[in-house]
Enzyme design. Structure first.
Site, short mmCIF file in Angstrom:
data_model
loop_
_atom_site.label_atom_id
_atom_site.label_comp_id
_atom_site.label_asym_id
_atom_site.label_seq_id
_atom_site.Cartn_x
_atom_site.Cartn_y
_atom_site.Cartn_z
N LEU A 54 -47.01 22.40 -11.81
CA LEU A 54 -47.53 21.79 -10.57
C LEU A 54 -46.49 21.88 -9.46
O LEU A 54 -46.21 20.91 -8.76
CB LEU A 54 -47.96 20.32 -10.81
CG LEU A 54 -49.17 20.14 -11.73
CD1 LEU A 54 -49.30 18.69 -12.16
CD2 LEU A 54 -50.44 20.60 -11.03
N HIS A 55 -45.92 23.06 -9.33
CA HIS A 55 -44.94 23.31 -8.26
C HIS A 55 -44.77 24.83 -8.10
O HIS A 55 -45.27 25.60 -8.92
CB HIS A 55 -43.58 22.65 -8.58
CG HIS A 55 -42.96 23.14 -9.84
ND1 HIS A 55 -42.91 22.41 -11.00
CD2 HIS A 55 -42.38 24.33 -10.14
CE1 HIS A 55 -42.33 23.11 -11.95
NE2 HIS A 55 -41.99 24.29 -11.45
N ALA A 56 -44.07 25.20 -7.05
CA ALA A 56 -43.63 26.58 -6.85
C ALA A 56 -42.12 26.54 -6.61
O ALA A 56 -41.53 25.46 -6.46
CB ALA A 56 -44.34 27.20 -5.65
#
Ligand code: T46
Length: 141
Positions: A54-56
């Site tokens: 749930l991130h980049a």
């Protein structure tokens, strides 16, 4: 936020050196995967209903390998999206910078090994999806 070159994802096929004793998979940085390895970590004992990631990342490149069990990874660069099921120990998923990832459907026995191009740096994370979309869709390819 600094501008960063836009990346994407790709499958990396690894070679198994099998013999009568069993298998051995060796990964040489910059040879078998396209970057020098500065960090290794692994996820294990993940609950089956959990979503990780749930991130980049602004700069980081990584290769994820389900060395045991299986797991699904949804990736998007803000334009296209794909779900990849990793279910064997000789297939890696290379995820470049500026790719949002969601990691889920872990099998109970799943162990995900990750090879990373940089040491851990919390400032490299983009953890808000709308920030990611704003940033990813503005960066030139
Ligand atoms: C990614 C996916 C695939 C560290 O101290 N050092 C590390 O190298 C890492 C990766 C994490 N941590 C700490 C930070 C948190 O307190 O371990 C805790 C869990 O990390 P996080 O919530 O970031 O874990 P995931 O599974 O959501 O994401 C990780 C990586 O952080 C990320 O880069 O792409 O795995």
């Amino acid at each position: 936020m600094d501008q960063a070159k836009k990346g994407t994802w790709q499958i990396v096929n690894l070679n198994s050196k099998g013999d009568a004793r069993g298998e051995l998979v060796a990964i040489n940085g910059s040879i078998d995967i396209p970057f020098a390895i500065k960090r290794i970590y692994y996820m294990t004992s993940t609950l089956t209903d959990v979503v990780r990631g749930l991130h980049a990342h602004k700069q980081l490149e990584q290769v994820l390998i389900a060395v045991k069990g299986s797991v699904s990874i949804k990736v998007t660069d803000g334009f296209k999206e794909e779900v990849i099921r990793l279910d064997n120990h000789v297939t890696g998923l290379k995820i470049c910078n500026l790719v949002w990832r969601e990691i889920y459907d872990f099998s109970p026995d799943c162990v995900v090994l990750t090879l990373a191009s940089e040491v851990y740096n919390e400032n490299d994370y983009i953890r808000d999806f709308s920030d990611f979309m704003q940033f990813a869709t503005k960066v030139n390819i």
